[in-house]
Write a protein that holds these residues in place. Structure first.
Motif, mmCIF file in Angstrom:
data_model
loop_
_atom_site.group_PDB
_atom_site.id
_atom_site.type_symbol
_atom_site.label_atom_id
_atom_site.label_comp_id
_atom_site.label_asym_id
_atom_site.label_seq_id
_atom_site.Cartn_x
_atom_site.Cartn_y
_atom_site.Cartn_z
ATOM 1 N N UNK A 30 46.571 25.536 38.063
ATOM 2 C CA UNK A 30 46.368 26.609 39.160
ATOM 3 C C UNK A 30 45.958 27.924 38.513
ATOM 4 N N UNK A 31 46.403 28.373 37.446
ATOM 5 C CA UNK A 31 45.969 29.560 36.786
ATOM 6 C C UNK A 31 44.818 29.278 35.822
ATOM 7 N N UNK A 32 43.966 30.065 36.094
ATOM 8 C CA UNK A 32 42.600 30.025 35.179
ATOM 9 C C UNK A 32 42.511 31.512 34.609
ATOM 10 N N UNK A 33 42.494 31.501 33.438
ATOM 11 C CA UNK A 33 42.228 32.995 32.570
ATOM 12 C C UNK A 33 40.627 32.859 32.299
ATOM 13 N N UNK A 34 40.121 33.959 32.440
ATOM 14 C CA UNK A 34 38.652 34.461 32.372
ATOM 15 C C UNK A 34 38.547 35.719 31.438
ATOM 16 N N UNK A 35 37.724 35.684 30.575
ATOM 17 C CA UNK A 35 37.396 36.998 29.958
ATOM 18 C C UNK A 35 36.204 37.051 29.538
ATOM 19 N N UNK A 36 35.492 38.352 29.759
ATOM 20 C CA UNK A 36 34.167 38.656 29.521
ATOM 21 C C UNK A 36 34.025 39.638 28.523
ATOM 22 N N UNK A 37 33.038 39.816 27.728
ATOM 23 C CA UNK A 37 33.048 40.733 26.545
ATOM 24 C C UNK A 37 32.466 42.102 27.040
ATOM 25 N N UNK A 38 31.758 42.068 28.261
ATOM 26 C CA UNK A 38 31.101 43.321 28.771
ATOM 27 C C UNK A 38 31.399 43.405 30.129
ATOM 28 N N UNK A 39 31.862 44.382 30.735
ATOM 29 C CA UNK A 39 31.929 44.430 32.098
ATOM 30 C C UNK A 39 30.615 45.123 32.936
ATOM 31 N N UNK A 48 35.018 29.776 45.807
ATOM 32 C CA UNK A 48 35.682 30.920 45.407
ATOM 33 C C UNK A 48 34.771 31.687 44.686
ATOM 34 N N UNK A 49 34.940 33.266 45.011
ATOM 35 C CA UNK A 49 34.347 34.228 44.438
ATOM 36 C C UNK A 49 35.355 35.547 44.520
ATOM 37 N N UNK A 50 35.021 35.988 43.180
ATOM 38 C CA UNK A 50 35.748 37.221 42.914
ATOM 39 C C UNK A 50 34.672 38.199 42.108
ATOM 40 N N UNK A 51 35.060 39.572 42.313
ATOM 41 C CA UNK A 51 33.886 40.878 41.687
ATOM 42 C C UNK A 51 34.769 40.959 40.528
ATOM 43 N N UNK A 52 34.155 40.920 39.295
ATOM 44 C CA UNK A 52 34.926 41.185 38.087
ATOM 45 C C UNK A 52 34.976 42.824 37.808
ATOM 46 N N UNK A 53 36.295 43.034 37.826
ATOM 47 C CA UNK A 53 36.605 44.638 37.500
ATOM 48 C C UNK A 53 37.055 44.821 36.224
ATOM 49 N N UNK A 54 37.602 43.728 35.450
ATOM 50 C CA UNK A 54 38.322 44.027 34.110
ATOM 51 C C UNK A 54 37.826 42.999 33.229
ATOM 52 N N UNK A 55 37.942 43.339 31.927
ATOM 53 C CA UNK A 55 37.503 42.276 31.127
ATOM 54 C C UNK A 55 38.402 41.025 30.925
ATOM 55 N N UNK A 56 39.505 41.324 31.310
ATOM 56 C CA UNK A 56 40.499 39.869 31.270
ATOM 57 C C UNK A 56 41.058 39.810 32.697
ATOM 58 N N UNK A 57 40.793 38.472 33.340
ATOM 59 C CA UNK A 57 41.621 38.509 34.699
ATOM 60 C C UNK A 57 42.125 36.840 34.634
ATOM 61 N N UNK A 58 43.210 36.906 35.523
ATOM 62 C CA UNK A 58 43.696 35.446 35.678
ATOM 63 C C UNK A 58 43.469 35.176 37.055
ATOM 64 N N UNK A 59 43.059 34.173 37.358
ATOM 65 C CA UNK A 59 42.643 33.669 38.663
ATOM 66 C C UNK A 59 43.496 32.684 39.041
ATOM 67 N N UNK A 60 43.841 32.788 40.523
ATOM 68 C CA UNK A 60 44.798 31.680 40.889
ATOM 69 C C UNK A 60 43.854 30.749 41.818
ATOM 70 N N UNK A 61 43.584 29.664 41.196
ATOM 71 C CA UNK A 61 42.790 28.681 41.890
ATOM 72 C C UNK A 61 43.575 27.270 42.352
ATOM 73 N N UNK A 62 44.877 27.617 42.772
ATOM 74 C CA UNK A 62 45.816 26.534 43.203
ATOM 75 C C UNK A 62 45.076 25.822 44.590
ATOM 76 N N UNK A 63 44.374 26.708 45.258
ATOM 77 C CA UNK A 63 43.885 26.135 46.745
ATOM 78 C C UNK A 63 42.864 25.067 46.471
ATOM 79 N N UNK A 64 42.033 25.126 45.157
ATOM 80 C CA UNK A 64 40.954 24.101 44.925
ATOM 81 C C UNK A 64 41.719 22.600 44.861
ATOM 82 N N UNK A 65 40.879 21.690 45.585
ATOM 83 C CA UNK A 65 41.481 20.371 45.184
ATOM 84 C C UNK A 65 41.271 19.894 43.827
#
Length: 90
Positions: free
Chosen positions: A29-38, A55-72
């Motif tokens: 369900x939780x998916x951690x995503x980190x980018x080196x440069x925003x 699913x789509x989300x605008x990246x606003x931080x270097x580290x984000x935790x995404x809730x992907x529990x809605x995906x089959x």
């Protein structure tokens, strides 16, 4: 000499890693995503294997935790800018 972010640097300095880091893969369900440069406004998209955006989300931080529990369960394609990777929901 090497170029880093459009500026000259010495070969002793490491070049900035451009690829994102993500875990766990497979995820439940939780998916951690980190980018080196925003880069403001860069979207993160997840596509099913038919190419439909699920699913789509605008990246606003270097580290984000995404809730992907809605995906089959199943495989998906993670896209960020020019980077793509296969991810799996278990």
């Amino acid at each position: 000499m090497l170029f880093k972010n459009g500026q000259i640097t010495t070969s002793n300095e490491p070049l900035l890693k451009q690829e994102p880091t993500f875990y766990p893969n497979p995820f439940s369900s939780e998916f951690h995503f980190e980018v080196p440069v925003i880069k403001p406004g860069t979207p993160l998209s997840i596509l099913d294997l038919n190419g439909r955006e699920v699913f789509q989300q605008i990246i606003l931080q270097r580290t984000q935790i995404l809730d992907l529990s809605m995906l089959p369960q199943g495989p998906y394609i993670l896209n960020r800018g020019t980077y793509s990777s296969l991810i799996m929901r278990e």
